[in-house]
Design a protein around this motif. Structure first.
Motif, PDB file in Angstrom:
ATOM      1  N   UNK A 102      -4.382   4.195  -3.891  1.00  0.00           N
ATOM      2  CA  UNK A 102      -4.010   3.468  -2.669  1.00  0.00           C
ATOM      3  C   UNK A 102      -4.915   2.248  -2.534  1.00  0.00           C
ATOM      4  N   UNK A 103      -4.306   1.114  -2.216  1.00  0.00           N
ATOM      5  CA  UNK A 103      -5.061  -0.136  -2.157  1.00  0.00           C
ATOM      6  C   UNK A 103      -5.318  -0.571  -0.723  1.00  0.00           C
ATOM      7  N   UNK A 104      -6.186  -1.566  -0.580  1.00  0.00           N
ATOM      8  CA  UNK A 104      -6.514  -2.095   0.734  1.00  0.00           C
ATOM      9  C   UNK A 104      -5.341  -2.811   1.386  1.00  0.00           C
ATOM     10  N   UNK A 105      -4.296  -3.124   0.610  1.00  0.00           N
ATOM     11  CA  UNK A 105      -3.112  -3.776   1.170  1.00  0.00           C
ATOM     12  C   UNK A 105      -2.066  -2.766   1.626  1.00  0.00           C
ATOM     13  N   UNK A 106      -2.325  -1.479   1.359  1.00  0.00           N
ATOM     14  CA  UNK A 106      -1.356  -0.446   1.685  1.00  0.00           C
ATOM     15  C   UNK A 106      -0.422  -0.100   0.545  1.00  0.00           C
ATOM     16  N   UNK A 107      -0.490  -0.847  -0.552  1.00  0.00           N
ATOM     17  CA  UNK A 107       0.371  -0.556  -1.695  1.00  0.00           C
ATOM     18  C   UNK A 107      -0.100   0.717  -2.394  1.00  0.00           C
ATOM     19  N   UNK A 108       0.849   1.445  -2.966  1.00  0.00           N
ATOM     20  CA  UNK A 108       0.574   2.711  -3.638  1.00  0.00           C
ATOM     21  C   UNK A 108       0.959   2.581  -5.109  1.00  0.00           C
ATOM     22  N   UNK A 109       0.108   3.098  -5.980  1.00  0.00           N
ATOM     23  CA  UNK A 109       0.343   3.035  -7.417  1.00  0.00           C
ATOM     24  C   UNK A 109       0.293   4.457  -7.988  1.00  0.00           C
ATOM     25  N   UNK A 110       1.253   4.758  -8.864  1.00  0.00           N
ATOM     26  CA  UNK A 110       1.310   6.082  -9.488  1.00  0.00           C
ATOM     27  C   UNK A 110       0.986   5.951 -10.978  1.00  0.00           C
TER      28      UNK A 110
END
Length: 348
Positions: A102-110
């Protein structure tokens, strides 16, 4: 609901270790993503774009900017996904083993695995803690050297004694009217040959001195005060520009909440495979330390390849330990044909 892609490996950090990891992961047929905190790839080297780098194997002397350009071009050979301007703040694991970033921009990476390659953390130049220093930062008080030519014909004082301070002194000496180096200690942190060159060629090299005052009109520094650490003797120097290199402050705080075991230096503990204590999470480059580690860019590249090979074996235990070298790797057959079809320069 948007279907998020699952990557074989996600590399956090876009400096030399991360870029070479991305290239090598392409050689290993891994679906790859790079996530970089800064708006451009390159890592800490981008803070010294004109610094000349001599110690990368097989690469003649090259500027930091040139080396990053080459590493980036190489990293893009197998077309990894690149995400910029994001800091990964959390790492979680799903029941099936998938890692969620989870990033500081709210984006999620799998991703199935992670390679941590963020160097010493998010770097910030250590500021000069003197009254009024901030008002000179917009003019002739510098914390990095982006363009050598702006110092041409000027009287420059460099405060600091690490690799960068020494390299800047040597690079600017042929251009500037004078170079005075001020350092708190007798010993310098640069490579011995570079330190000797600096001492031979610079106007003055003052050790056991520190910068204690800045004087000027408006937003321009015109004089600096220096003081001998032991005697307290002070001296005032007239200047056209001041360069401060007192090291970096860095931030690795997000790692502390992920459950990664750290050593006494605050670095992730890795085994010979560059794996941390978290399954599927590996690390490379300046972020880690181990017995026998080579603290050069070349060492970071080796770390990256080692981590990628470990990722491949983690995901596919029956895979070969290493990728075939490029001269025998089928993945390069078509690329070699394309190169061979390019017209040959006459050199005239």
């Amino acid at each position: 609901m948007q279907q998020l892609e699952l990557y074989d490996v996600t590399i956090i950090g876009g400096g030399p270790a991360g870029l070479y990891s991305a290239f090598y992961s392409g050689m290993r047929d891994l679906k790859t993503k790079i996530i970089e905190y800064n708006p451009t790839l390159g890592g800490k080297i981008l803070m010294y774009p004109e610094k000349i780098i001599w110690d990368v194997g097989g690469v003649p002397p090259i500027s930091g900017e040139g080396l990053i350009r080459n590493l980036t071009e190489q990293a893009m050979v197998f077309e990894p996904t690149v995400v910029l301007d994001q800091q990964i703040t959390r790492l979680e694991r799903q029941p099936d083993g998938t890692i969620v970033l989870l990033s500081n921009t709210g984006e999620v990476h799998y991703t199935r695995t992670v390679i941590l390659a963020m160097g010493h953390g998010i770097p910030k130049m250590r500021k000069l803690e003197l009254a009024g220093a901030d008002r000179y930062e917009v003019t002739n008080l510098h914390y990095t050297v982006q363009e050598l030519n702006i110092f041409a014909g000027k009287h420059v004082v460099i405060s600091g004694g690490g690799n960068s301070a020494v390299d800047w002194a040597n690079a600017l000496q042929p251009l500037a009217a004078s170079i005075t180096v001020v350092h708190r200690r007798e010993e310098f942190g640069g490579h011995e040959r570079n330190v000797l060159q600096m001492k031979q060629n610079c106007s003055r090299v003052l050790t056991s001195y520190e910068l204690t005052g800045l004087q000027g009109k408006g937003s321009l520094v015109e004089q600096v005060t220096i003081k001998h650490i032991e005697t307290g003797e002070e001296e005032t120097l007239s200047v056209d520009a001041v360069i401060v290199n007192h090291g970096l402050t860095t931030d690795l705080s997000p790692l502390l909440s992920w459950g990664i075991q750290m050593d006494e230096h605050g670095k992730p503990i890795v085994d010979e495979k560059r794996q941390t204590n978290l399954p599927g999470v590996f690390a490379a480059g300046d972020l880690i330390h181990y017995d026998g580690k080579l603290h050069l860019i070349s060492g970071a590249l080796v770390d990256g390849a080692t981590a990628v090979n470990s990722v491949k074996k983690y995901l596919e235990p029956e895979a070969y330990d290493q990728a075939y070298v490029s001269s025998h790797n089928k993945k390069f057959a078509e690329k070699n044909r394309q190169l061979e079809q390019q017209p040959v320069s006459s050199g005239l």
